[in-house]
Enzyme design. Sequence first.
Site, PDB file in Angstrom:
ATOM      1  N   SER A 185       0.877  -1.397   0.047  1.00  0.00           N
ATOM      2  CA  SER A 185      -0.046   0.019   0.012  1.00  0.00           C
ATOM      3  C   SER A 185       0.823   1.364  -0.005  1.00  0.00           C
ATOM      4  CB  SER A 185      -0.936  -0.077   1.359  1.00  0.00           C
ATOM      5  OG  SER A 185      -0.231  -0.109   2.428  1.00  0.00           O
ATOM      6  N   HIS A 213      -6.153  -4.329  -0.610  1.00  0.00           N
ATOM      7  CA  HIS A 213      -6.177  -3.320  -1.431  1.00  0.00           C
ATOM      8  C   HIS A 213      -6.595  -3.422  -3.176  1.00  0.00           C
ATOM      9  CE1 HIS A 213      -4.983   0.283   0.907  1.00  0.00           C
ATOM     10  NE2 HIS A 213      -4.389  -0.466   1.596  1.00  0.00           N
ATOM     11  N   LYS A 244     -12.469  -1.060   2.508  1.00  0.00           N
ATOM     12  CA  LYS A 244     -11.728  -0.054   1.501  1.00  0.00           C
ATOM     13  C   LYS A 244     -12.974  -0.069   0.528  1.00  0.00           C
ATOM     14  CE  LYS A 244      -7.162  -1.250   3.085  1.00  0.00           C
ATOM     15  NZ  LYS A 244      -7.044  -0.212   4.108  1.00  0.00           N
TER      16      LYS A 244
HETATM   17  C1  LIG Z   1      -2.993  -4.842   3.430  1.00  0.00           C
HETATM   18  C2  LIG Z   1      -3.864  -4.408   4.364  1.00  0.00           C
HETATM   19  N1  LIG Z   1      -4.317  -5.409   5.354  1.00  0.00           N
HETATM   20  C3  LIG Z   1      -5.083  -5.279   6.311  1.00  0.00           C
HETATM   21  C4  LIG Z   1      -5.681  -4.103   6.579  1.00  0.00           C
HETATM   22  C5  LIG Z   1      -6.499  -3.649   7.807  1.00  0.00           C
HETATM   23  O1  LIG Z   1      -7.842  -3.732   7.377  1.00  0.00           O
HETATM   24  P1  LIG Z   1      -9.017  -3.305   8.307  1.00  0.00           P
HETATM   25  O2  LIG Z   1      -9.174  -1.982   8.430  1.00  0.00           O
HETATM   26  O3  LIG Z   1     -10.244  -4.185   7.891  1.00  0.00           O
HETATM   27  O4  LIG Z   1      -8.604  -3.610   9.628  1.00  0.00           O
HETATM   28  C6  LIG Z   1      -5.196  -2.825   5.885  1.00  0.00           C
HETATM   29  C7  LIG Z   1      -5.745  -1.475   5.933  1.00  0.00           C
HETATM   30  O5  LIG Z   1      -4.886  -0.685   6.115  1.00  0.00           O
HETATM   31  C8  LIG Z   1      -4.482  -3.134   4.671  1.00  0.00           C
HETATM   32  O6  LIG Z   1      -3.862  -2.050   4.005  1.00  0.00           O
END
Ligand SMILES: Cc1ncc(COP(=O)(O)O)c(C=O)c1O
Length: 400
Positions: A185, A213, A244
């Site tokens: 990300s 993502h 998201k």
């Molecule tokens: C790759 C990745 N995994 C997990 C998460 C966490 O997701 P959540 O907001 O559902 O806890 C994010 C969020 O930023 C993320 O970018």
Amino acid sequence: MMPKAFEVLLRDEISSKRLDGSYKSERIIITAQDSEIQTEESGKTLLNFCSNNYLGLSNHPDVKMAAQKAIESHGFGMSSVRFICGTQDLHKDLENRLSRFLLKEDTILYNSCFDANGGLFQNLLGSDDVILSASLNHASIIDGVRLSKAKKMLYHYDDVNELNDRLKEAHESRFKVVVTDGVFSMEGELASLDKIVQVCQDHEALLVVDDSHATGFIGDHGRGTAEYFGVHDQVDLFTGTLGKALGGATGGYISGKREIIEWLRNTSRPYLFSNSLAPAIIGGAIQSINIVESKEGNELMGRSKRNTGYFREEMNKKGFQIKKGIHPIVPIMVGEANIATSMAEDLLKDGIYVTGFSYPVVPKGEARIRVQISAIHTMDQIDKAIECFVKEGNKYEVIG
Ligand SMILES: Cc1ncc(COP(=O)(O)O)c(C=O)c1O
């Protein structure tokens, strides 16, 4: 009673965060999450280029309506964990819906993808096993891996040869698990899943992809990074978020083999010891998947691609140094931390809401402004952002 020394220590630590630029302050948004927003301090409309609202479903009327209907039919809260009295038909509907969408046998819901990643490894693997984790994986994967007794190995996120070498070293382990973000990300870069699946097959390693993502908009049907590379069926487990592209509320999941999901329902601590997702969230998430699978979803994915392609190409032409790729996360490299912070602040004054990232989130000297393109940005909005970037880019001398 809190010892005075502890209070003083924390105050000092917070001050040094302010000094080194790593203090995180929050802007207060007073509108819905959308391509145009207002914050308490700005007093004017801002173009939003830093949310994960990839398809624009966070404020979509049908998603909001579905959430309202779910409240009417199933109430506001669950007041229970899943296995006591917190499972409604809606939870099973969403799990089935996600399984069908991701072409997997079963799905387990969590309150977040952070919880999903946190609860995946701890009781699934033991000390005879090994987890190979990509270097830029999300914090939740890092924490989830730490909780497991399995041996841990790191490989550079885009070095498949290193992954291969590590798997060779780990050949005596009982089970081998490779875990990677589908999209990194901070880079907007896709994991080379086409190559990774091959290496995993060669070493009989189970592959876990966190596609937070990508799910909903990358790949021909929006199934994510693996679909984009044509290897969807070769990924064993997907973890992902509902926070998201899929409506942007909250919630996470793991999809994959029936036996793994059943085991997680019985042993995964964030699932067993945390409240069930609220009906409104489920209703909105199901509607979001309906949209992704509809003609409208197809059009939104097309617009996401077109908007992203246009922004990347124009910014390149203007001379900005951007990380190459196809993802709507577009990091504009500016070098030093203070430039990223000040330039983002000046862009905000120009009406463009973007965020600067610097060390320790990204390596020293690689500070950047991360732009996120949405399907619902209009061409005029994107052009306005480019115009402001050029103005500020010239001022800060970051245009090549
Ligand atoms: C790759 C990745 N995994 C997990 C998460 C966490 O997701 P959540 O907001 O559902 O806890 C994010 C969020 O930023 C993320 O970018």
